[in-house]
Design an enzyme around this catalytic site. Structure first.
Site, PDB file in Angstrom:
ATOM      1  CG  HIS A  22      -1.749   1.178   1.444  1.00 12.04           C
ATOM      2  ND1 HIS A  22      -3.100   1.169   1.206  1.00 12.04           N
ATOM      3  CD2 HIS A  22      -1.453   2.431   1.879  1.00 12.04           C
ATOM      4  CE1 HIS A  22      -3.596   2.372   1.475  1.00 12.04           C
ATOM      5  NE2 HIS A  22      -2.610   3.146   1.887  1.00 12.04           N
ATOM      6  CD  GLU A  23       1.885   3.604   3.689  1.00 15.83           C
ATOM      7  OE1 GLU A  23       2.238   4.672   3.160  1.00 15.83           O
ATOM      8  OE2 GLU A  23       0.829   3.484   4.331  1.00 15.83           O
TER       9      GLU A  23
END
Length: 220
Positions: free
Chosen positions: A85-86
């Site tokens: 996600h990051e």
């Protein structure tokens, strides 16, 4: 469970770059795409606690020490989902020429430390939306795999990771700062008003309203 909450650094805290707070410290574990990934020391404690709790939940279905292996595997895969996600935020940011200082994984999620604010609302929207978008894609992939995965340990892990990624993606789309959805809302208001400061204030107030609404749901 990891919250997947994300904070992107902007020009307003440039004066504090030289002084790292204790929360910013961590252990470097990888450099995907040349972006250093740090893990907070507290992560190992919380991950161990989550593993034990989950292993106890599995005691009725898995016997012996196998349940601890399964629980630890789930926790690691869950945080890998947070890392992906990051990375989505960071890779999109770098594609726009925005320097990424690092990614920090902490017990409740992750932070992409982007050195500068996006210069246009469109790029702000794209950087903010990349994380939850990829989480939802992973959730969809998990759903597809769950349709063919056999029931058992593997199938259970796939289904739980599917649900976790969908929750992370949808939660981060809530339209209030500091969530990704808040930055997307800020980008829309910025585009409409041509005033980034006004957009930040509006999205921050929506974030406060969402926080109060969540507290009301939890306690009432």
């Amino acid at each position: 469970m990891a919250s997947g909450q994300e904070q992107q650094s902007d020009g307003r805290d440039q004066g504090n770059r030289g002084q790292a707070s204790p929360a910013q410290h961590g252990i470097i574990v990888a450099r995907p795409f040349g972006i250093p990934v740090f893990v907070s020391p507290y992560w190992f404690i919380i991950a161990a606690v989550f593993s034990v709790i989950y292993a106890n939940d599995l005691s009725s279905t898995i016997s012996g020490n196998t349940r601890y292996v399964v629980a630890a595997t789930f926790v690691v895969l869950l945080y890998l989902s947070v890392l992906v996600h990051e990375l989505a935020h960071s890779v999109v940011a770098r594609s726009y020429g925005l320097p990424v200082r690092r990614i920090l994984l902490h017990p409740l999620g992750g932070v992409s430390e982007i050195e500068r604010e996006a210069p246009t609302p469109g790029r702000e929207f794209a950087v903010a939306g990349a994380g939850p978008g990829l989480s939802l894609v992973l959730g969809a992939v998990g759903w597809g795999l769950s349709q063919v995965a056999p029931y058992g340990i593997t199938g259970a892990l796939i289904r739980q990771l599917m649900v976790a990624n969908i929750i992370v993606g949808l939660f981060n789309l809530l339209p209030g700062l500091p969530l990704d959805g808040g930055r997307m809302l800020r980008a829309v208001i910025w585009k409409l008003t041509k005033r980034p400061t006004t957009a930040t204030i509006a999205a921050a107030w929506v974030g406060r309203g969402l926080a109060l609404a969540l507290l009301a749901v939890l306690f009432f």
